[in-house]
Design a protein around this motif. Structure first.
Motif, PDB file in Angstrom:
ATOM      1  N   GLU A 263     -45.691  16.230  22.431  1.00 25.96           N
ATOM      2  CA  GLU A 263     -46.240  16.260  23.784  1.00 25.96           C
ATOM      3  C   GLU A 263     -47.750  16.078  23.794  1.00 25.96           C
ATOM      4  OE1 GLU A 263     -45.041  18.766  22.098  1.00 25.96           O
ATOM      5  OE2 GLU A 263     -46.426  20.460  22.202  1.00 25.96           O
ATOM      6  N   HIS A 289     -37.437  17.321  26.924  1.00 20.62           N
ATOM      7  CA  HIS A 289     -38.251  18.380  26.307  1.00 20.62           C
ATOM      8  C   HIS A 289     -39.738  18.028  26.401  1.00 20.62           C
ATOM      9  CE1 HIS A 289     -38.960  21.520  23.107  1.00 20.62           C
ATOM     10  NE2 HIS A 289     -40.052  20.785  22.976  1.00 20.62           N
ATOM     11  N   GLU A 290     -40.082  16.839  25.937  1.00 19.30           N
ATOM     12  CA  GLU A 290     -41.508  16.473  25.880  1.00 19.30           C
ATOM     13  C   GLU A 290     -42.105  16.351  27.275  1.00 19.30           C
ATOM     14  OE1 GLU A 290     -42.712  16.903  23.104  1.00 19.30           O
ATOM     15  OE2 GLU A 290     -40.877  16.783  21.925  1.00 19.30           O
ATOM     16  N   HIS A 293     -43.019  19.585  28.807  1.00 15.19           N
ATOM     17  CA  HIS A 293     -44.286  20.073  28.257  1.00 15.19           C
ATOM     18  C   HIS A 293     -45.492  19.631  29.086  1.00 15.19           C
ATOM     19  CE1 HIS A 293     -43.381  22.220  24.635  1.00 15.19           C
ATOM     20  NE2 HIS A 293     -42.930  21.210  23.948  1.00 15.19           N
ATOM     21  N   GLU A 323     -42.560  26.778  23.656  1.00 11.79           N
ATOM     22  CA  GLU A 323     -41.575  25.876  23.046  1.00 11.79           C
ATOM     23  C   GLU A 323     -40.144  26.286  23.384  1.00 11.79           C
ATOM     24  OE1 GLU A 323     -41.929  23.090  21.891  1.00 11.79           O
ATOM     25  OE2 GLU A 323     -43.962  22.923  21.135  1.00 11.79           O
ATOM     26  N   TYR A 396     -37.936  28.071  18.582  1.00 13.83           N
ATOM     27  CA  TYR A 396     -37.246  27.131  19.490  1.00 13.83           C
ATOM     28  C   TYR A 396     -35.912  27.720  19.974  1.00 13.83           C
ATOM     29  CZ  TYR A 396     -40.624  23.413  18.456  1.00 13.83           C
ATOM     30  OH  TYR A 396     -41.770  22.666  18.341  1.00 13.83           O
TER      31      TYR A 396
HETATM   32 ZN   LIG Z   1     -41.907  21.125  22.103  1.00 14.45          ZN
END
Ligand SMILES: [Zn+2]
Length: 609
Positions: A263, A289-290, A293, A323, A396
């Motif tokens: 990210e 996910h990214e 972020h 995260e 995570y």
């Molecule tokens: Zn991440």
């Protein structure tokens, strides 16, 4: 739309530039022999007021939590002063070059080797230059507030294009950053890229793809990326103001790329070694996910990560949120976008719940402690052995499991009136949206106490927030997942009910059949003294020649049975002992066959159908 946004971006750059009286640092990147995988860098540091200039290569990179010592790939360093004469540089440490007597300006030229296509390193070859700035650019102590220009030179015979979150400069291959933080946070892909763009709520998004597939593959992929962008935006109710006027997905989908996502503030680097179509869901999960972020971590930022320190590793106790919560939202957004089905979403919950319930590390380190392990575990393998499989659970899945529990607990208490989305939105409004007075900085990073206070606020229940933080984030408890998931018609059950188990022992054939895993304290076989490297010879009267013999032996028994075990430790000492078998504790999350109307309604509010 794009033209308007670009000119707006130029005005922003002009404002940043005019704040700084001193001349910008100028970088020129050229690629005389890309087939040999090195890049030539020329950097000019003008307007110097201090007697000595401390040039640095970064030890770390934004978004990576460990040390990488990028100076290791730098060579053929030549330093010259204002009048062009060569200057000697001393080496104060492995990452620095100190230059004295420069007369007010320093030019440095060097080569840097790079052959890794991912989110952290540098990858140069005849197909592209894939550049993570900390792996490539020397910078100087004391000039962190200077703006910088970056100019790319075409390699011989190429007409490549650049994709980056850097601001465009006054010439085609020239780019601008307002300061060092923003420069280092801005990766660039220089190659034969295909570019697509789309707009959501008057925010512009670009997908830059370097791949070996077809235009049709790209167009199908971009449609799915757009769905993800819409549903991620729905969690927060709005998009950040992306400083360059748009957000850019920098995707390298090449046979020689690593599997990675990284990210950045206004962009993300996603690298993937297989074709778009084959790993579709994993690749889209990385996109979700990214992109999540761009709120959570890039703007809603833990105080330990702000500002980023290129000379050392930052430390944060809040990666379970930064995260872990992001890890939870990836599959959730895919589901809400209609890109996955319930069984695949339930599988993503299995990974979270089974890890947090059964991994032994939770009893040693809390979620906050695990976050602080990032500088060690984010760097890959260590040379010496560790006992991390017994004492560490990655932040995570650990944080993802905490997010799942918190989302369901909030929904359970309020009949779906309040959810984790409300918590994320409140964190965004208080800590993320105010932004930074300087580009690339966050003025209001949060602490764990801030996150707890926000939860108290959102839930309207200070005691609930305190209890949740003390048990699941600072303490060692696992939440009551079976009851929480039951409301949505999801069952937590044993993956192998009734199966006899002595531990998750893995074996390898190496001078006999040897244990290749650490033995965890909560496995039945721990009490016998069996440990990694020991040669396992017999279990329950069965001679063991491999893992299948172990399964056969255990298959003849049930939990509670006491069976003999024979092994020889690595010093040659033989042991005969008895182990009391337990039931295999591993868990899975699966949908109930016929959910009730109430379960269906709960699920629809949570997962969106
Ligand atoms: Zn991440």
């Amino acid at each position: 739309m794009l033209k308007r946004l670009l000119s707006a971006a130029l005005v922003v750059v002009a404002t940043y530039a005019s704040d700084r009286a001193a001349e910008p640092v100028r970088y020129r990147l050229s690629f005389p022999e890309p087939q040999h995988r090195w890049m030539q860098v020329a950097a000019a540091f003008p307007d110097l007021t201090q007697q000595t200039l401390e040039l640095r290569m970064s030890r770390s990179s934004p978004g990576r939590y460990s040390l990488h010592d990028f100076a290791k790939n730098v060579y053929d360093v030549r330093v010259s002063g204002k009048d062009g004469r060569e200057l000697p540089a001393t080496r104060p440490d492995p990452d620095g070059w100190t230059v004295a007597g420069h007369g007010g300006a320093v030019n440095v030229e060097y080569k840097v080797y790079g052959d890794r296509v991912d989110g952290t390193y540098l990858g140069i070859d005849t197909t592209h230059a894939h550049i993570n700035m900390p792996a490539a650019l020397m910078w100087a102590h004391g000039l962190e507030d200077r703006s910088a220009t970056l100019t790319f030179e075409q390699p011989p015979g190429r007409t490549w294009r650049v994709a980056t979150q850097l601001h465009p400069g006054s010439r085609p291959l020239e780019f601008i950053a307002g300061n060092l933080q923003y420069l280092m946070d801005s990766p660039a892909e220089f190659g034969p890229i295909a570019m697509r763009q789309f707009t959501v709520d008057s925010h512009a998004f670009r997908v830059s793809l370097h791949h070996t597939g077809s235009d049709a593959d790209l167009d199908a992929y971009v449609k799915e990326v757009e769905k993800i962008v819409r549903l991620a935006g729905a969690v927060y109710g709005e998009y950040p103001d992306y400083e360059p006027g748009q957000y850019t997905f920098l995707v390298d989908d090449l046979p020689y790329a690593g599997t990675d996502g990284m990210e950045h503030r206004n962009s993300t680097v996603i690298t993937w070694p297989s074709a778009l179509a084959s790993d579709r869901l994993e690749l889209l999960d990385t996109v979700a996910h990214e992109f999540f972020h761009s709120w959570n971590v890039e703007r809603i930022r833990p105080s330990g990560l702000e500002p980023f320190d290129f000379d050392r590793a930052n430390l944060s106790g809040e990666l379970w949120l930064a995260e872990g919560f992001t890890q939870y939202y990836g599959p959730l957004i895919l589901h809400r976008a209609g890109l996955t089905d319930l069984s695949s979403t339930a599988r993503s919950f299995t990974a979270l719940v089974d890890t947090v319930v059964n991994d032994p590390g939770r009893h040693t380190r809390s979620a906050e402690d695990m976050s602080r392990m990032a500088p060690f575990i984010d760097g890959g393998r260590t040379i010496d052995r560790t006992n991390w499989s017994n004492t560490v659970v990655s932040y995570y899945p650990f944080g993802g499991a905490i997010a799942l529990a918190l989302d369901l607990a909030l929904r359970d208490r309020t009949d779906n009136g309040i959810s984790l989305d409300d918590f994320m939105r409140a964190m965004w409004r208080t800590y993320g949206k105010p932004g930074g007075s300087r580009e690339g900085y966050v003025d209001r990073p949060y602490t764990a106490a801030d996150a707890e206070a926000t939860l108290a606020d959102v839930s309207g229940d200070k005691a609930f927030a305190r209890d949740f933080f003390s048990r699941y984030i600072q303490g060692h408890d696992a939440a009551g997942y079976p009851r929480l998931l039951a409301r949505a018609g999801l069952v937590v059950r044993k993956t192998h009910p009734g199966r006899a188990w002595l531990g998750d022992v893995l074996l390898v054939t190496r001078n006999g059949v040897r244990v290749s895993t650490l033995v965890a304290p909560d496995w039945p076989v721990y009490a016998t003294g069996l440990e990694q490297d020991d040669e396992l010879q017999e279990v329950a009267g069965q001679h063991v020649r491999g893992e299948s013999d172990l399964s056969i032996a255990l298959g003849r028994h049930k939990p509670g049975d006491r069976v003999p075990i024979v092994f020889t430790d690595r010093t040659g000492r033989s042991t005969r002992a008895t182990v009391t078998l337990a039931e295999d504790p591993h868990l899975e999350v699966v949908p109930v066959e016929t959910p009730t109307a109430a379960q269906k309604a709960f699920r629809a509010r949570w997962l969106g159908k």
